[in-house]
Design an enzyme around this catalytic site. Structure first.
Site, mmCIF file in Angstrom:
data_model
loop_
_atom_site.group_PDB
_atom_site.id
_atom_site.type_symbol
_atom_site.label_atom_id
_atom_site.label_comp_id
_atom_site.label_asym_id
_atom_site.label_seq_id
_atom_site.Cartn_x
_atom_site.Cartn_y
_atom_site.Cartn_z
ATOM 1 N N LYS A 194 0.609 -1.278 0.125
ATOM 2 C CA LYS A 194 -0.072 0.047 0.009
ATOM 3 C C LYS A 194 0.813 1.429 -0.080
ATOM 4 O O LYS A 194 1.836 1.261 0.631
ATOM 5 C CB LYS A 194 -0.911 -0.051 1.387
ATOM 6 C CG LYS A 194 -1.868 -1.390 1.218
ATOM 7 C CD LYS A 194 -2.473 -1.436 2.629
ATOM 8 C CE LYS A 194 -3.347 -2.804 2.673
ATOM 9 N NZ LYS A 194 -3.404 -3.149 4.139
ATOM 10 N N ARG A 244 -3.727 -7.298 14.206
ATOM 11 C CA ARG A 244 -2.647 -6.293 14.863
ATOM 12 C C ARG A 244 -3.133 -4.755 14.534
ATOM 13 O O ARG A 244 -4.076 -4.654 13.700
ATOM 14 C CB ARG A 244 -1.248 -6.370 14.348
ATOM 15 C CG ARG A 244 -1.448 -6.385 12.538
ATOM 16 C CD ARG A 244 -0.193 -6.227 12.087
ATOM 17 N NE ARG A 244 0.038 -6.523 10.695
ATOM 18 C CZ ARG A 244 -0.176 -5.876 9.469
ATOM 19 N NH1 ARG A 244 -0.491 -4.538 9.799
ATOM 20 N NH2 ARG A 244 -0.071 -6.174 8.484
HETATM 21 P P1 ADP Z 1 -0.687 -2.947 6.577
HETATM 22 O O1 ADP Z 1 -1.943 -3.414 5.860
HETATM 23 O O2 ADP Z 1 -0.769 -2.759 8.006
HETATM 24 O O3 ADP Z 1 -0.198 -1.605 5.721
HETATM 25 P P2 ADP Z 1 1.412 -4.176 5.185
HETATM 26 O O4 ADP Z 1 1.202 -5.698 4.968
HETATM 27 O O5 ADP Z 1 1.226 -3.352 4.204
HETATM 28 O O6 ADP Z 1 0.312 -3.941 6.410
HETATM 29 O O7 ADP Z 1 2.596 -3.880 5.924
HETATM 30 C C1 ADP Z 1 3.116 -4.412 7.164
HETATM 31 C C2 ADP Z 1 4.359 -5.131 6.635
HETATM 32 O O8 ADP Z 1 5.565 -4.355 6.470
HETATM 33 C C3 ADP Z 1 4.600 -6.281 7.848
HETATM 34 O O9 ADP Z 1 4.088 -7.457 7.632
HETATM 35 C C4 ADP Z 1 6.018 -6.267 7.764
HETATM 36 O O10 ADP Z 1 6.549 -7.137 6.882
HETATM 37 C C5 ADP Z 1 6.507 -5.122 7.357
HETATM 38 N N1 ADP Z 1 6.779 -4.172 8.435
HETATM 39 C C6 ADP Z 1 5.933 -3.725 9.386
HETATM 40 N N2 ADP Z 1 6.510 -2.681 10.208
HETATM 41 C C7 ADP Z 1 7.688 -2.879 9.960
HETATM 42 C C8 ADP Z 1 8.746 -2.290 10.719
HETATM 43 N N3 ADP Z 1 8.437 -1.342 11.736
HETATM 44 N N4 ADP Z 1 10.066 -2.615 10.386
HETATM 45 C C9 ADP Z 1 10.281 -3.163 9.280
HETATM 46 N N5 ADP Z 1 9.229 -3.713 8.673
HETATM 47 C C10 ADP Z 1 8.038 -3.708 8.827
HETATM 48 MG MG MG Z 2 -3.283 -7.982 3.141
#
Ligand code: ADP
Ligand code: MG
Ligand code: ADP
Length: 451
Positions: free
Chosen positions: A238, A293
Site C-alpha cells: 500500500k 494487529r
Molecule cells: P498494513 O496493511 O498494516 O499496511 P502491510 O502488509 O502493508 O500492512 O505492511 C506491514 C508489513 O510491513 C509487515 O508485515 C512487515 O513485513 C513490514 N513491516 C511492518 N512494520 C515494520 C517495521 N517497523 N520495520 C520493518 N518492517 C515492517
Molecule cells: Mg493484506
C-alpha cells in the site's frame, strides 16, 4: 489501567504508541538496535533497552533478546506495533508464560488468522464470501493446474504464510503456471519459511477495502468503518490509503461491516484488528485475510471517527469495557494517508540510505505527521524504508485531496532520495483525483510515464 508498557517495535509506530502511553499516564519502555541509538523512539520513551546489533534478526526479531528486555524492564504489557512479532503466536505465548500481557488478540485468534488457508476457512464458516480457489494449500503444480482450469484464468498463486505483498504471482495462461509456481514457492520459502501455496481466482480491477474492528474482553465488538487501500506498488504494497471509500453503496458498507465483525467474533477476537476484502466492479465483496494487529494506515480511521485506536487498545488490554456501541460510531469528513519512503522513484524505487540533512515537513490545519525522522538522523539499510506517514483530513474527498497536494508541495527532505516526487505526481493524476482507480492504478500510471 496498565502502569508500564514495552513497545516491541521501532520507527514511526513505536513513536505513535509511546505517545499514546504518555497521554494515558503509562510509562513506556523502548527497545532499540545499535543502529537505532539516535532514533526518535528511543528519545521519546521513559526508558530504553538495547536488544542487539543493527540487523533485524540480531535485534527486533531476536526473540530471546526481546523477551529478555520485556522481563528486565518490569513492563506488565507489551505493544507489538505492526510487522515484527505482532502476528506471531509464539511471541504472545512466550509473554504469557512470563506473566506479561500481549496487547492484541488472544493466541487462538492469532492462530486462526495466522495463515491465509485457515483464515479463509474461518471466513467460510462465518458465511462471509471468499475469493474462489483452492480450499487450502495445493500439493503440487499439476494440482494447481487442475484448480486453475476449473476456476478460470487469470489466477493468483499466493504464499499461505504470506504478508506484506510478498509471495504473490499472477498466472494468465496454463503454459506460464509451472515457472511461476517455482518462483512463488521459492519466494514463499525464503520469506516465510514455508513453501505452501494456494490458488485463487484473480479478481479483475478490484478495490482493496478493509474494515477496522475492535473488541474488548467482555464480548463487545464494533467496526469503525472502512479504508480504501487500492493505491499499491508493483509488489502489492500500500502507498496511499483513505477513509471512507466514497463509492461504496451504503447497503454494501453495512453488510461488509457486519461480515467483518462476524468473522472476527467467530475466532474469539479481542482488541484491534483489520478484516481485508476485495470489492469488484459489481460491488461484490470477497474476504482476503485478517490482520491481527494495529495496521499501518490506522490514522485515517482515527481522523474520521474521532477514536484513538492506540488508547482503545491499551484500555481494553487493561480489561476496560469498550464503552462504544455500533450506533455511537459516526463517520465525519475524509482522511487520506500517504506513505513517505526512502525509495528513489528514478531508480525503480531502490532503497536510499544516508544522513537526512534537512527535514522540512508540512503543517497547518488538518495535517498530521507520524514519523521517527528529523534532520541529522541517519537512515540505515537494515529496515523498512518507511520514513513518515502524512495524513490529511478535510470535510470531503476533494477538500482532503487539495490538502494532500498542498502538504506534499511543501514537504522537502534533503540528503537522501525519497518517493515524495512520485507522490506529488500520483496525487495530481486526474484519475486519482477523480477517484477513478483500482489496484492496477500505479502499474498503469508508471507504464504511461514510461511510454
Ligand atoms: P498494513 O496493511 O498494516 O499496511 P502491510 O502488509 O502493508 O500492512 O505492511 C506491514 C508489513 O510491513 C509487515 O508485515 C512487515 O513485513 C513490514 N513491516 C511492518 N512494520 C515494520 C517495521 N517497523 N520495520 C520493518 N518492517 C515492517
Ligand atoms: Mg493484506
Ligand atoms: P498480503 O498478506 O501480502 O497483504 P493479501 O491477500 O492481503 O496479501 O493481498 C494483497 C494485495 O494483493 C491485495 O490488496 C490485492 O491488491 C492483491 N490481491 C490479493 N488477492 C487477490 C485476488 N484474488 N485478485 C486480485 N488481486 C488480489
Amino acid at each position: 489501567m496498565l502502569k508500564k508498557v514495552l513497545i516491541a517495535n521501532r520507527g514511526e509506530i513505536a513513536c505513535r504508541v509511546i505517545r499514546g502511553c504518555r497521554e494515558l499516564g503509562i510509562q513506556s519502555v523502548a527497545i532499540f538496535s545499535e543502529a537505532d541509538r539516535e532514533s526518535l523512539h528511543v528519545k521519546m520513551a521513559d526508558s530504553a533497552i538495547c536488544v542487539g546489533a543493527g540487523s533485524n534478526s540480531d535485534s527486533y526479531l531476536n526473540l530471546g533478546n526481546v523477551l529478555m528486555a520485556c522481563q528486565i524492564s518490569g513492563a506488565e504489557a507489551v505493544h507489538p506495533g505492526y510487522g515484527y512479532f505482532s502476528e506471531r503466536a509464539n511471541f504472545a505465548i512466550a509473554l504469557e508464560s512470563l506473566g506479561i500481557k500481549f496487547i492484541g488478540p488472544p493466541v487462538r485468534s492469532i492462530e486462526a488468522m495466522g495463515d491465509k488457508a485457515s483464515a479463509k476457512k474461518a471466513a467460510v464458516a462465518a458465511k462471509v464470501p471468499v475469493v474462489p480457489g483452492s480450499q487450502g494449500a495445493v500439493a503440487n503444480e499439476s494440482e494447481a493446474l487442475k484448480i486453475a482450469e476449473k476456476i478460470g484464468y487469470p489466477v493468483l498463486l499466493k504464499a499461505v504464510a504470506g504478508g506484506g505483498g510478498r509471495g504473490i504471482r499472477r498466472v494468465d495462461a496454463p503454459d506460464d503456471l509451472a515457472g511461476l509456481w517455482r518462483t512463488a514457492q521459492a519466494e514463499a520459502q525464503a520469506s516465510f519459511g514455508s513453501g505452501e501455496i494456494l490458488v485463487e481466482k484473480a479478481v479483475v480491477s478490484p478495490r482493496h477495502v478493509e474494515f477496522q474492528v475492535i473488541g474488548d474482553e467482555h464480548g463487545n465488538m464494533v467496526h469503525l468503518g472502512e479504508r480504501e487501500c487500492s493505491v499499491q506498488n508493483l509488489r502489492h504494497q500500500k502507498i496511499v490509503e483513505e477513509a471512507p471509500y466514497v463509492r461504496l453503496p451504503e447497503g454494501v458498507r453495512k453488510k461488509m461491516g457486519e461480515a467483518a465483525v462476524r468473522v472476527a467474533q467467530s475466532v474469539g477476537y479481542q482488541n484491534a484488528g483489520t478484516v481485508e476484502f476485495l470489492v469488484d466492479r459489481n460491488n461484490d465483496y470477497y474476504f482476503l485475510e485478517m490482520n491481527t494487529r494495529l495496521q499501518v494506515e490506522h490514522p485515517v480511521t482515527e481522523e474520521i471517527t474521532g477514536v484513538d485506536l492506540v488508547h482503545l487498545m491499551l484500555r481494553v488490554a487493561s480489561g476496560e469495557k469498550l464503552g462504544l456501541r455500533q450506533k455511537d460510531v459516526e463517520i465525519r469528513g475524509h482522511s487520506i494517508e500517504a506513505r513517505v519512503t526512502a525509495q528513489d522513484p528514478d531508480t525503480d524505487f531502490s532503497p536510499s540510505t544516508g544522513c537526512i540533512t534537512s527535514w522540512i515537513s508540512p503543517g497547518g490545519r488538518g495535517v498530521r505527521m507520524e514519523t521517527n525522522c528529523y534532520a541529522g538522523l541517519r537512515v540505515t539499510p537494515f529496515y523498512d524504508p518507511l520514513l513518515a506517514k502524512l495524513i490529511v483530513t478535510g470535510v470531503d474527498r476533494p477538500d482532503a485531496v487539495a490538502r494532500l497536494q498542498t502538504a506534499l508541495h511543501s514537504f522537502e527532505v534533503g540528503g537522501i532520495a525519497t518517493n515524495i516526487p512520485f507522490l506529488r505526481r500520483l496525487t495530481s493524476h486526474p484519475d486519482w483525483v477523480k477517484g477513478d482507480f483500482d489496484t492496477s492504478f500505479v502499474p498503469r500510471m508508471l507504464d504511461q510515464e514510461g511510454a
